[in-house]
Write a protein that holds these residues in place. Structure first.
Motif, PDB file in Angstrom:
ATOM      1  N   ALA A 219      40.842 103.754  64.685  1.00 44.86           N
ATOM      2  CA  ALA A 219      39.559 104.306  64.216  1.00 44.86           C
ATOM      3  C   ALA A 219      39.803 105.573  63.400  1.00 44.86           C
ATOM      4  O   ALA A 219      39.208 105.769  62.325  1.00 44.86           O
ATOM      5  N   GLU A 220      40.728 106.391  63.910  1.00 39.77           N
ATOM      6  CA  GLU A 220      41.049 107.626  63.174  1.00 39.77           C
ATOM      7  C   GLU A 220      41.658 107.310  61.825  1.00 39.77           C
ATOM      8  O   GLU A 220      41.322 107.943  60.805  1.00 39.77           O
ATOM      9  N   ALA A 221      42.529 106.340  61.794  1.00 40.86           N
ATOM     10  CA  ALA A 221      43.183 105.949  60.540  1.00 40.86           C
ATOM     11  C   ALA A 221      42.152 105.451  59.540  1.00 40.86           C
ATOM     12  O   ALA A 221      42.222 105.778  58.343  1.00 40.86           O
ATOM     13  N   ARG A 222      41.166 104.690  59.986  1.00 41.95           N
ATOM     14  CA  ARG A 222      40.141 104.167  59.085  1.00 41.95           C
ATOM     15  C   ARG A 222      39.298 105.321  58.506  1.00 41.95           C
ATOM     16  O   ARG A 222      38.962 105.327  57.320  1.00 41.95           O
ATOM     17  N   ARG A 223      39.017 106.268  59.390  1.00 41.44           N
ATOM     18  CA  ARG A 223      38.240 107.424  58.908  1.00 41.44           C
ATOM     19  C   ARG A 223      39.017 108.181  57.830  1.00 41.44           C
ATOM     20  O   ARG A 223      38.468 108.611  56.816  1.00 41.44           O
ATOM     21  N   HIS A 224      40.346 108.289  58.045  1.00 46.11           N
ATOM     22  CA  HIS A 224      41.170 108.988  57.062  1.00 46.11           C
ATOM     23  C   HIS A 224      41.213 108.224  55.742  1.00 46.11           C
ATOM     24  O   HIS A 224      41.122 108.826  54.662  1.00 46.11           O
ATOM     25  N   LEU A 225      41.289 106.915  55.829  1.00 44.65           N
ATOM     26  CA  LEU A 225      41.351 106.095  54.607  1.00 44.65           C
ATOM     27  C   LEU A 225      40.077 106.215  53.781  1.00 44.65           C
ATOM     28  O   LEU A 225      40.120 106.129  52.546  1.00 44.65           O
ATOM     29  N   GLU A 226      38.981 106.394  54.437  1.00 45.26           N
ATOM     30  CA  GLU A 226      37.714 106.496  53.700  1.00 45.26           C
ATOM     31  C   GLU A 226      37.686 107.733  52.799  1.00 45.26           C
ATOM     32  O   GLU A 226      37.066 107.719  51.731  1.00 45.26           O
ATOM     33  N   VAL A 227      38.396 108.789  53.212  1.00 41.96           N
ATOM     34  CA  VAL A 227      38.337 110.031  52.434  1.00 41.96           C
ATOM     35  C   VAL A 227      39.581 110.262  51.577  1.00 41.96           C
ATOM     36  O   VAL A 227      39.566 111.111  50.685  1.00 41.96           O
ATOM     37  N   CYS A 228      40.667 109.513  51.820  1.00 42.49           N
ATOM     38  CA  CYS A 228      41.935 109.787  51.114  1.00 42.49           C
ATOM     39  C   CYS A 228      42.326 108.619  50.219  1.00 42.49           C
ATOM     40  O   CYS A 228      42.742 107.548  50.706  1.00 42.49           O
ATOM     41  N   ALA A 229      42.189 108.783  48.896  1.00 41.42           N
ATOM     42  CA  ALA A 229      42.501 107.712  47.945  1.00 41.42           C
ATOM     43  C   ALA A 229      44.010 107.418  47.910  1.00 41.42           C
ATOM     44  O   ALA A 229      44.443 106.266  47.737  1.00 41.42           O
ATOM     45  N   GLU A 230      44.803 108.469  48.076  1.00 38.85           N
ATOM     46  CA  GLU A 230      46.264 108.285  48.012  1.00 38.85           C
ATOM     47  C   GLU A 230      46.747 107.374  49.141  1.00 38.85           C
ATOM     48  O   GLU A 230      47.550 106.452  48.922  1.00 38.85           O
TER      49      GLU A 230
ATOM     50  N   GLN B 242      49.063  96.157  62.868  1.00 40.63           N
ATOM     51  CA  GLN B 242      47.990  96.157  63.866  1.00 40.63           C
ATOM     52  C   GLN B 242      48.528  96.414  65.263  1.00 40.63           C
ATOM     53  O   GLN B 242      48.207  95.716  66.225  1.00 40.63           O
ATOM     54  N   MET B 243      49.401  97.437  65.343  1.00 39.00           N
ATOM     55  CA  MET B 243      49.980  97.763  66.638  1.00 39.00           C
ATOM     56  C   MET B 243      49.471  99.116  67.170  1.00 39.00           C
ATOM     57  O   MET B 243      49.991  99.654  68.147  1.00 39.00           O
ATOM     58  N   LEU B 244      48.423  99.681  66.493  1.00 42.76           N
ATOM     59  CA  LEU B 244      47.905 100.982  66.953  1.00 42.76           C
ATOM     60  C   LEU B 244      46.874 100.771  68.063  1.00 42.76           C
ATOM     61  O   LEU B 244      46.251  99.709  68.159  1.00 42.76           O
ATOM     62  N   SER B 245      46.674 101.848  68.810  1.00 40.72           N
ATOM     63  CA  SER B 245      45.625 101.786  69.843  1.00 40.72           C
ATOM     64  C   SER B 245      44.262 101.828  69.139  1.00 40.72           C
ATOM     65  O   SER B 245      44.174 102.267  67.976  1.00 40.72           O
ATOM     66  N   PRO B 246      43.181 101.419  69.774  1.00 42.23           N
ATOM     67  CA  PRO B 246      41.857 101.424  69.117  1.00 42.23           C
ATOM     68  C   PRO B 246      41.473 102.819  68.605  1.00 42.23           C
ATOM     69  O   PRO B 246      40.899 102.927  67.507  1.00 42.23           O
ATOM     70  N   GLU B 247      41.856 103.848  69.373  1.00 37.73           N
ATOM     71  CA  GLU B 247      41.499 105.205  68.942  1.00 37.73           C
ATOM     72  C   GLU B 247      42.248 105.569  67.663  1.00 37.73           C
ATOM     73  O   GLU B 247      41.656 106.094  66.700  1.00 37.73           O
ATOM     74  N   GLN B 248      43.547 105.313  67.666  1.00 33.20           N
ATOM     75  CA  GLN B 248      44.366 105.627  66.485  1.00 33.20           C
ATOM     76  C   GLN B 248      43.859 104.837  65.280  1.00 33.20           C
ATOM     77  O   GLN B 248      43.785 105.358  64.159  1.00 33.20           O
TER      78      GLN B 248
END
Lengths: 187, 286
Positions: free
Chosen positions: B24-35, B16-22
């Protein structure tokens, strides 16, 4: 007052110092005798006998550092003599809890004293099931806190034997203690 | 965000050391990437806990055997806190999976708490009074406060002070030099001569020998100090004659002195001529 000063005054013949000396060590002497012979009345007689012996041989009392091991050795010898006279090698540990309760440490609430007495009773019973050497090692090392060298000299066994037996005796006692505890919970 | 970017930021995401923007982007990526989701949330254990324990036991039974015996060797040290960190963590790991060993260690810990308290057991309120009553019949022989042991302790304390110690050493050395450097035999003989002379009553027949005897004693001591060994031996022999005569209770003292005087003269003459060995035995009493 420091022990060395107290001892010096006892040697001078100061009755107050002697009284303070008796008060300071009576619990420990009685405690050891009690663990050996297993009966409070016998242990009281033995502890008295030990103090009278010390009183009659004040010139042989060692300095402060060696005092406690010396007194414990006298108590042990007196206890073993008593057991031999009683012609019963293993002491009878089946002591009623209420007797232990009477002998419990002051300053605890009645519930805590009851719990403490119950744990002590279990430890006594677990000790009863150990071999004589293991029981003596537990009494002298874990209860009385004597160094291993003193115990080896007192029991007249090699130091290595005491060292190796010490841990084994603790494990054995812990196993018997937990077994008794779980059996108590089940019943 | 693609998978490579997410995996580069994975450590920061988990801590939990990312900026809020990073984030949010990471969460969006996780929603679409099962790997990548699998990387963040590992799949549930393949074996249930009981089955895993059973499997461990089965493997250990066919290899090294159960580790309980090893734990029993280390249990006391573990309870006493004597194990180093790696060893302690191994023991801890075993305890988490072995209820028997865990109970044993708990028992040891409980005993550690109980046993020291068993050293002191109150013998009851009457005990002290009974001991004092039993011992008061035979009162202790009251010693003087300044007993021998106290005096000895006082001297020991005194000698621990450096100045006192040096002064004592100095005095001891002087006393040693004075005592052990004195020529004892000569002194003894000279003393005997003086005693004979002093015991003599005024006007008796040995009175005239007084001065000669004193001179002789002084000469013997002087010889000793100057290291004139040969002459000292001769004088000592002469004095031995006088000393032997003292035992005769002054009887025939004049004749004795004449005898002694003649003996001394003869010996000194022989010594000077080198005819006498100074180390020879002194003659017996005449």
């Amino acid at each position: 007052m420091e022990l060395s000063g107290l001892l010096e005054r006892v040697r001078w013949g100061d009755e107050l110092a002697w009284e303070a000396f008796v008060r300071q060590f009576q619990s420990r002497i009685f405690g050891l005798a009690y663990h050996y012979v297993g009966q409070a009345e016998d242990a009281r007689d033995l502890a008295q006998e030990v103090f009278i012996r010390i009183y009659q041989h004040l010139d042989q009392v060692p300095d402060a550092e060696g005092l406690l091991p010396w007194m414990l050795r006298i108590t042990r010898n007196a206890s073993l003599d008593h057991l031999r006279r009683r012609k019963a090698r293993p002491p009878q540990w089946d002591i009623p809890v209420d007797e232990l309760f009477d002998l419990g440490a002051p300053g605890l609430s009645p519930e805590e004293q009851q719990l403490e007495a119950s744990r002590r009773s279990l430890v006594h019973r677990a000790l009863q099931e150990l071999t004589q050497l293991n029981r003596e090692i537990i009494l002298l090392k874990e209860i009385q806190g004597l160094p291993l060298e003193e115990i080896a000299a007192m029991l007249e066994v090699p130091l290595g034997t005491v060292k190796s037996r010490s841990n084994r005796a603790r494990i054995e006692l812990a196993q018997k203690f937990t077994a008794l505890e779980s059996a108590g919970r089940c019943s | 965000m693609n998978c490579a970017t997410f995996q580069a930021l994975l450590d920061g995401y988990q801590k939990q050391m990312l900026s809020p923007e990073q984030r949010a982007e990471a969460r969006r990526h996780l929603e679409v990437c099962a790997e990548c989701r699998w990387l963040v949330q590992p799949p549930p254990a393949l074996l249930p806990r009981e089955a895993a324990l059973e499997l461990t036991s089965a493997i250990l039974a066919r290899t090294a055997g159960p580790a309980c015996a090893r734990l029993r060797d280390l249990a006391c040290a573990y309870v006493d806190g004597d194990l180093d960190t790696p060893q302690a963590s191994l023991v801890q790991g075993h305890l988490e999976h072995c209820p028997d060993c865990s109970a044993l260690v708990l028992g040891l810990q409980e005993l550690d708490a109980v046993l020291p308290g068993l050293a002191l057991v109150e013998p009851g309120p009457r005990f002290t009074r009974e001991v004092l009553r039993a011992t008061s019949r035979d009162p202790i022989a009251r010693k003087h406060p300044y007993s021998w042991s106290e005096l000895r302790e006082f001297w020991w304390r005194l000698f621990r002070r450096p100045r006192i110690c040096f002064e004592a050493a100095y005095l001891g050395t002087v006393a040693g030099v004075l005592v052990f450097n004195l020529p004892h035999p000569t002194w003894h003989a000279g003393h005997a001569v003086l005693e004979v002379a002093q015991e003599a009553q005024p006007g008796s027949r040995v009175r005239p020998l007084l001065q000669s005897a004193r001179r002789l004693a002084v000469a013997a001591v002087g010889c000793e100090r100057r290291g004139e060994g040969a002459l000292r031996v001769t004088v000592q022999r002469g004095l031995a004659v006088v000393e032997a005569g003292a035992g005769r209770q002054l009887r025939g003292m004049s004749a004795l002195w004449q005898n002694f005087s003649g003996e001394m003269t003869e010996r000194v003459r022989r010594l000077k001529q080198g005819q006498e060995d100074p180390s020879a035995e002194a003659p017996g009493p005449e």
